[in-house]
Design an enzyme around this catalytic site. Structure first.
Site, PDB file in Angstrom:
ATOM      1  N   HIS A  27      50.407  59.369  92.463  1.00 16.53           N
ATOM      2  CA  HIS A  27      50.081  59.768  91.095  1.00 16.53           C
ATOM      3  C   HIS A  27      51.233  60.318  90.263  1.00 16.53           C
ATOM      4  O   HIS A  27      51.022  60.694  89.115  1.00 16.53           O
ATOM      5  CB  HIS A  27      48.934  60.780  91.110  1.00 16.53           C
ATOM      6  CG  HIS A  27      49.240  62.042  91.864  1.00 16.53           C
ATOM      7  ND1 HIS A  27      48.355  63.083  91.914  1.00 16.53           N
ATOM      8  CD2 HIS A  27      50.313  62.422  92.596  1.00 16.53           C
ATOM      9  CE1 HIS A  27      48.872  64.060  92.628  1.00 16.53           C
ATOM     10  NE2 HIS A  27      50.052  63.678  93.058  1.00 16.53           N
ATOM     11  N   HIS A  28      52.444  60.375  90.797  1.00 19.26           N
ATOM     12  CA  HIS A  28      53.575  60.895  90.017  1.00 19.26           C
ATOM     13  C   HIS A  28      54.386  59.808  89.308  1.00 19.26           C
ATOM     14  O   HIS A  28      55.097  60.106  88.351  1.00 19.26           O
ATOM     15  CB  HIS A  28      54.528  61.693  90.907  1.00 19.26           C
ATOM     16  CG  HIS A  28      53.922  62.920  91.495  1.00 19.26           C
ATOM     17  ND1 HIS A  28      53.376  63.931  90.726  1.00 19.26           N
ATOM     18  CD2 HIS A  28      53.753  63.308  92.787  1.00 19.26           C
ATOM     19  CE1 HIS A  28      52.910  64.878  91.513  1.00 19.26           C
ATOM     20  NE2 HIS A  28      53.122  64.517  92.766  1.00 19.26           N
ATOM     21  N   ALA A  29      54.317  58.572  89.777  1.00 16.45           N
ATOM     22  CA  ALA A  29      55.129  57.507  89.177  1.00 16.45           C
ATOM     23  C   ALA A  29      54.734  57.300  87.719  1.00 16.45           C
ATOM     24  O   ALA A  29      53.564  57.352  87.355  1.00 16.45           O
ATOM     25  CB  ALA A  29      54.970  56.206  89.956  1.00 16.45           C
TER      26      ALA A  29
ATOM     27  N   ASP B 266      50.637  64.028  87.172  1.00 18.65           N
ATOM     28  CA  ASP B 266      51.299  63.846  85.885  1.00 18.65           C
ATOM     29  C   ASP B 266      51.417  62.397  85.440  1.00 18.65           C
ATOM     30  O   ASP B 266      51.260  62.087  84.259  1.00 18.65           O
ATOM     31  CB  ASP B 266      52.675  64.515  85.885  1.00 18.65           C
ATOM     32  CG  ASP B 266      53.588  64.033  87.008  1.00 18.65           C
ATOM     33  OD1 ASP B 266      53.085  63.691  88.096  1.00 18.65           O
ATOM     34  OD2 ASP B 266      54.817  64.038  86.801  1.00 18.65           O
TER      35      ASP B 266
END
Length: 128
Positions: free
Chosen positions: A44-46, A85
């Protein structure tokens, strides 16, 4: 960044991770299953043009885009200690996806996800 080094097999790893999540979304859309889990997913950060937090491709965003082909709205609940993010950023200005992230905040990676970050434009109040 330093947390996302290039490695042999990175492309194949990304194919497997994203493919599992997209495949699960397709099965959900086609009514072939009620539950889909990708144990190699949740990256979920990419971001659209940036690897981050050991995440090279955001399989979550790709699977949500697949779900939106058949469903008017999607609720994404993130229960990781780190703020989701990349997912929030992808859908920050739309009311078709509500992102709810339960995470540690402050001097903690990625340093995003403040209470005041609630979305923008049509997406205002759709990021929690």
């Amino acid at each position: 960044g330093e947390d996302c080094p290039v490695f042999d097999g990175m492309y194949q790893f990304s194919q497997i991770s994203a493919g599992g999540s997209i495949g699960g979304a397709i099965k959900l859309n086609n009514g072939e299953t009620d539950i889909a889990i990708n144990w190699a997913g949740g990256l979920h950060h990419a971001k659209k043009s940036e690897a981050s937090g050991f995440c090279y491709i955001n399989d979550v965003v790709l699977s949500i885009l697949e779900l939106l082909k058949y469903h008017p709205r999607v609720l994404y609940i993130d229960i990781d200690v780190h703020h989701g993010d990349g997912v929030e950023e992808a859908f920050y200005t739309t009311n078709r996806v509500m992102t709810v992230s339960f995470h540690k905040f402050g001097e903690f990676f990625p340093g995003t996800g403040a209470l005041k970050d609630i979305g923008a434009g049509n997406g205002k109040h759709y990021s929690i």
